[in-house]
Design a protein around this motif. Structure first.
Motif, PDB file in Angstrom:
ATOM      1  N   ASP A   1     -24.265   6.891  84.670  1.00 14.17           N
ATOM      2  CA  ASP A   1     -24.464   6.751  83.228  1.00 14.17           C
ATOM      3  C   ASP A   1     -23.231   6.124  82.571  1.00 14.17           C
ATOM      4  O   ASP A   1     -23.347   5.326  81.638  1.00 14.17           O
ATOM      5  CB  ASP A   1     -24.748   8.114  82.603  1.00 14.17           C
ATOM      6  CG  ASP A   1     -26.078   8.687  83.058  1.00 14.17           C
ATOM      7  OD1 ASP A   1     -26.932   7.899  83.515  1.00 14.17           O
ATOM      8  OD2 ASP A   1     -26.264   9.924  82.969  1.00 14.17           O
TER       9      ASP A   1
ATOM     10  N   ARG B   1     -21.209  -0.956  80.198  1.00 21.40           N
ATOM     11  CA  ARG B   1     -21.701  -2.335  80.143  1.00 21.40           C
ATOM     12  C   ARG B   1     -22.334  -2.644  78.786  1.00 21.40           C
ATOM     13  O   ARG B   1     -22.324  -3.786  78.322  1.00 21.40           O
ATOM     14  CB  ARG B   1     -22.719  -2.570  81.256  1.00 21.40           C
ATOM     15  CG  ARG B   1     -22.168  -2.424  82.667  1.00 21.40           C
ATOM     16  CD  ARG B   1     -23.181  -2.888  83.704  1.00 21.40           C
ATOM     17  NE  ARG B   1     -22.805  -2.451  85.049  1.00 21.40           N
ATOM     18  CZ  ARG B   1     -23.343  -1.421  85.682  1.00 21.40           C
ATOM     19  NH1 ARG B   1     -24.293  -0.713  85.083  1.00 21.40           N
ATOM     20  NH2 ARG B   1     -22.952  -1.093  86.901  1.00 21.40           N
TER      21      ARG B   1
ATOM     22  N   ARG C   1     -23.293   2.392  83.189  1.00 22.13           N
ATOM     23  CA  ARG C   1     -24.328   1.723  82.408  1.00 22.13           C
ATOM     24  C   ARG C   1     -23.946   1.632  80.934  1.00 22.13           C
ATOM     25  O   ARG C   1     -24.085   0.575  80.301  1.00 22.13           O
ATOM     26  CB  ARG C   1     -25.651   2.475  82.557  1.00 22.13           C
ATOM     27  CG  ARG C   1     -26.820   1.789  81.840  1.00 22.13           C
ATOM     28  CD  ARG C   1     -28.114   2.544  81.988  1.00 22.13           C
ATOM     29  NE  ARG C   1     -28.053   3.859  81.353  1.00 22.13           N
ATOM     30  CZ  ARG C   1     -27.906   5.006  82.033  1.00 22.13           C
ATOM     31  NH1 ARG C   1     -27.827   4.979  83.357  1.00 22.13           N
ATOM     32  NH2 ARG C   1     -27.864   6.155  81.400  1.00 22.13           N
TER      33      ARG C   1
END
Length: 386
Positions: A70, A76, A73
């Motif tokens: 997580d 990003r 992600r």
């Protein structure tokens, strides 16, 4: 370093070879070979290894991901964000996933997997790899406990890998979150806060060691037989303390030398200089402690030698006095033996002894005893036996 930069990839869009090797087979689409029957099972990633992971933007926490995936992600999705990931005794799989995501150098990852590294600072492109040795004084045991901390500092991330109970980085995180104007300076500000926490942790250790040395000095002059062992154990701890503090001086000077090259904020430069001053002071104190313990050990050895010499001198004097008494006893025994011998001869029941019917026989025996005793007394007196 607070500005997010694109991570490097190969010209064809693929990740570098070593990063592809770190990726799990499912991600590459390659079927892995069947494991051997006697091969050990892979070590599972422990959820407890991730102490805390958080994302920050402009010095404020914006997210607290529940897992490393997580975190990757969400980072990003946050072009101007910074990830701060704290790990405690991570598994190999966790470190390899971090290495693949943040393009960490294999040598730095290998060092992070292996504890017992010496404090050092290395730069791999845009990433700093720092190894620190934290210290904590245990009052009850009067010992110094050392922990190891590895820090990866990149353009948009900070990763801490802790081996041991020290230091407590939760306090560092709270301090930085309470001062967003400092946290928004980026990953280098977090590195400063970690360095400052480690160096501040040396202060109670220095105070505790100083107290121990004062107690040892008292015990030395009091003649405590166990003080030598205590000096030796504390000297060993000071060797470890010296290994923890001395490299920090060069590391911080190296950071300061790169201020202009890497565009470090002026305010952050002041903070790092302050830490460098504290490290230098602590390192000098530790060097002084080691020299003091060496001197105390020398003094203790001298005092023990003097005590042993005094005891040997006392034993020698006691032996000398005993020899004198033995000489006196032996001399008087010899003097008394002479009349005993003469009296014994004349006490034998023989009828035909020349002196028995001689008028001067008795005076002769008495005079003979007196002459022999007097002669022996004079001889022993001249030899200082009496």
């Amino acid at each position: 370093m607070s500005e997010r930069r694109p991570r490097p990839t190969a010209k064809n869009g693929r990740k570098p070879v070593w990063r592809r090797a770190l990726n799990p087979p499912a991600a590459t689409g390659v079927t892995p070979p069947a494991p051997r029957a006697d091969a050990p099972e892979p070590e599972p990633a422990g959820a407890d290894s991730v102490v805390q992971a958080a994302l920050y933007r402009d010095g404020v926490r914006v997210s607290t991901p529940a897992s490393l995936a997580d975190t990757f992600r969400e980072l990003r999705d946050q072009p101007s964000g910074m990830a701060w990931i704290g790990l405690a005794r991570p598994t190999e799989a966790e470190l390899l996933s971090l290495a693949a995501e943040f393009d960490l150098h294999p040598l730095a990852v290998e060092d992070a997997m292996e504890a017992h590294q010496r404090p050092k600072l290395e730069r791999y492109g845009d990433t700093l790899f720092v190894v620190l040795s934290a210290a904590r004084y245990l009052d009850a045991a009067e010992e110094v406990y050392f922990g190891e901390l590895h820090v990866f500092v990149g353009p948009d991330f900070v990763i801490t890998v802790r081996h041991g109970a020290a230091p407590d980085l939760s306090a560092v995180r709270r301090r930085m979150e309470d001062t967003p104007e400092l946290l928004k300076l980026g990953p280098e500000a977090v590195l400063y806060a970690i360095l400052d926490s480690v160096v501040d942790g040396y202060v109670p250790v220095v105070a505790g060691v100083q107290n121990d040395i004062d107690e040892i000095e008292t015990e030395v002059f009091r003649g405590d037989p166990e003080v030598s062992r205590r000096i030796y154990e504390l000297s060993r701890e000071m060797v470890e303390f010296q290994r923890a503090t001395r490299p920090l001086v060069g590391m911080l000077h190296g950071l300061m030398a790169g201020f202009a090259k890497y565009g470090t904020e002026e305010e952050l430069q002041r903070y790092l200089r302050d830490v460098a001053d504290h490290v230098t002071h602590t390192s000098e104190r530790v060097d002084g402690f080691r020299q003091a313990l060496t001197d105390i050990l020398t003094v203790n050895a001298t005092l023990v030698t003097q005590q042993q010499n005094a005891e040997m001198r006392a034993l020698a004097e006691a032996g000398f006095e005993q020899n004198e008494e033995i000489k006196k006893i032996s001399s008087w025994a010899a003097i008394l033996f002479a009349p005993t011998l003469v009296g014994t001869i004349y006490g034998m029941n023989f009828d035909r002894m020349p002196e028995l019917h001689w008028v001067l026989g008795y005076p002769f025996a008495i005079i003979l005893m007196a002459v022999v005793c007097t002669s022996l007394y004079v001889i022993f007196k001249r030899k200082d036996w009496l």
